[in-house]
Design a protein around this motif. Structure first.
Motif, short mmCIF file in Angstrom:
data_model
loop_
_atom_site.label_atom_id
_atom_site.label_comp_id
_atom_site.label_asym_id
_atom_site.label_seq_id
_atom_site.Cartn_x
_atom_site.Cartn_y
_atom_site.Cartn_z
N THR A 57 36.08 18.99 19.92
CA THR A 57 36.12 17.68 20.98
C THR A 57 37.20 18.57 22.20
N SER A 58 36.31 18.17 23.50
CA SER A 58 37.02 18.25 24.55
C SER A 58 38.31 17.53 24.89
N LEU A 59 38.79 17.28 25.98
CA LEU A 59 40.25 16.77 26.43
C LEU A 59 39.73 15.28 27.15
N SER A 60 37.91 15.84 28.17
CA SER A 60 37.75 15.15 28.13
C SER A 60 37.25 13.72 27.30
N GLU A 61 36.77 14.27 25.89
CA GLU A 61 36.36 13.08 25.11
C GLU A 61 37.89 12.63 24.23
N GLY A 76 48.71 11.45 28.28
CA GLY A 76 48.87 12.07 27.42
C GLY A 76 47.81 11.70 27.00
N ALA A 77 47.27 13.14 25.68
CA ALA A 77 46.36 13.06 24.72
C ALA A 77 46.62 13.09 23.15
N TYR A 137 49.48 14.40 18.89
CA TYR A 137 49.18 13.73 20.59
C TYR A 137 50.37 15.21 20.75
N CYS A 138 49.19 15.68 22.56
CA CYS A 138 49.96 16.64 23.28
C CYS A 138 50.63 15.29 24.88
N PRO A 139 51.59 15.42 24.99
CA PRO A 139 52.20 14.64 26.20
C PRO A 139 51.51 15.27 27.48
N LYS A 140 52.07 16.09 27.24
CA LYS A 140 51.44 16.87 28.95
C LYS A 140 50.32 18.56 29.09
N PRO A 141 49.02 17.66 28.01
CA PRO A 141 47.77 18.68 28.62
C PRO A 141 47.82 19.32 29.42
N GLY A 154 57.30 26.60 25.19
CA GLY A 154 58.09 24.74 25.42
C GLY A 154 57.01 23.88 25.03
N GLN A 155 55.56 24.38 25.41
CA GLN A 155 54.88 24.01 25.21
C GLN A 155 54.52 22.58 23.72
N SER A 156 54.97 20.98 23.74
CA SER A 156 55.24 20.14 22.44
C SER A 156 53.88 19.38 22.63
N PHE A 157 53.94 19.83 21.28
CA PHE A 157 52.68 18.72 20.46
C PHE A 157 53.60 17.80 19.59
N ILE A 158 53.07 16.71 18.79
CA ILE A 158 53.54 15.96 18.28
C ILE A 158 52.40 15.21 17.29
#
Length: 354
Positions: free
Chosen positions: A241-245, A253-254, A290-294, A333-337
């Motif tokens: 699934t792409s970011l745009s979807e 955030g995605a 959830y990715c705040p800064k994709p 340093g990339q964050s995922f929730i």
């Protein structure tokens, strides 16, 4: 064809793992000191052999070996869904991909070079400079602090070096007011081979029988529609699934959201050979990444199973998602929730987009 062969090999490897390599690692929680309450937090007891459990008194919690279950996985506990406190709702594995050969490390399946047991060894620390391979029965307590006036609980999880040369660790952070989720921030050490990706994958969607992905503009992806004819006992091909979807919040955030499609999962009828640990108990829940800064290359990835992991037992209601993850090129340093909320997907999406 190569992917199918890989899945088949992984299936047999994991079957052997469960049958022969795991029983000596399943430590009864009652043999270790219970976590201590510290305000809203649960933290491991100190100066004694202790359960490696961190999180909320009244919310999501996580643990690592030697608690029961496979090595090389973070256990996710959700007692607020009204089941036993040591019922694992999902796991998270570390799967770094090296840049030179693009080989994917598998924290659950690789053999440890420390003690020749399947599953890489995880350990905990209070800082990023924690000592290597401390006694697994004496976990770090974690650090309670204030971030912009909001209380947090932080602990670091480390892993022995992967076969592909990846040497990685993760900072885990719980935040007051967000009792159903935790943040995972990914890092590599100076000794690590260069990484293409560092994938954190939730490995057990079949436990909750996740079948619906919720996307932007009210669209969904159903497991049964992606793989309508799949009846094998291995893994399906991956779906991307792409970011745009994806659903976005007002800050960009995605969100990658999955839910069961059953009204009452506890009423499912199982085949007679289904192990008890697969039988869902407690309240229905929605799971999400959830990715705040994709980055623009962020993707949501899933695969599916028709039978439960390492078995021939069919999943009630048909094929469901198993691995559930976000992936993008590695950025230290990339964050995922990751979260498991009692909210319905509709309630969660309304909260995100309002």
């Amino acid at each position: 064809m190569k992917t199918k062969i890989l899945f088949t090999l992984l299936f047999f490897a994991c079957t052997m793992h469960y049958c022969y390599g795991q029983t000596n690692l399943q430590i009864a929680p009652e043999s270790l000191a219970t976590p201590e309450k510290n305000g809203i937090w649960l933290q491991p007891a100190q100066n004694t052999k202790a359960q490696p459990v961190w999180g909320f008194v009244d919310g999501i919690r996580i643990g690592i070996a030697p608690l029961g279950g496979p090595r090389g996985l973070i256990r996710i506990y959700t007692p607020y869904l009204k089941h036993d406190e040591f019922v694992v709702t999902n796991f998270i594995a570390f799967e770094p991909v090296d840049k030179a050969k693009n080989n994917r490390g598998l924290s659950e399946l690789e053999w440890s070079k420390l003690d020749d047991v399947r599953g890489k060894r995880f350990w905990s620390g209070n800082t990023a400079e924690a000592p290597s391979f401390p006694d697994q029965y004496y976990p770090a307590r974690g650090v309670v602090a204030s971030e912009n006036g909001v209380e947090t609980l932080t602990v670091y999880f480390f892993c022995e070096t992967f076969d592909n040369g990846a040497d990685v660790y993760v900072r885990i952070r719980f935040t007051a007011g967000k009792p159903y989720e935790f943040e995972l921030t990914t890092y590599s050490t100076e000794e690590s081979d260069e990484l293409n990706r560092f994938i954190l994958t939730a490995t057990m969607g079949n436990k909750a029988r996740l079948r619906t992905l919720h996307l932007a503009n009210g669209k969904t992806k159903e497991a049964g529609q992606l793989w309508p004819n799949y009846k094998d006992s291995n893994f399906t091909e991956h779906d991307h699934t792409s970011l745009s979807e994806m659903i976005k919040d007002k800050n960009g955030g995605a969100w990658f959201i999955a839910s069961p499609d059953e009204k009452a999962p506890t009423k499912a009828v199982y085949s007679e050979d289904t192990d008890t640990h697969w039988k869902y108990t407690g309240k229905k829940a929605t799971q999400y990444w959830y990715c705040p800064k994709p980055s623009n290359e962020l993707e949501g990835v899933v695969n599916g199973r028709y039978t439960y992991w390492a078995s021939k037992s069919p999943i009630p209601g048909g094929i469901a998602y198993e691995n559930f993850e976000l992936t993008e090129p590695f950025r230290s340093g990339q964050s995922f929730i990751f979260g498991i909320t009692p909210l319905s997907p509709e309630e969660l999406i309304n909260k995100i987009t309002r």
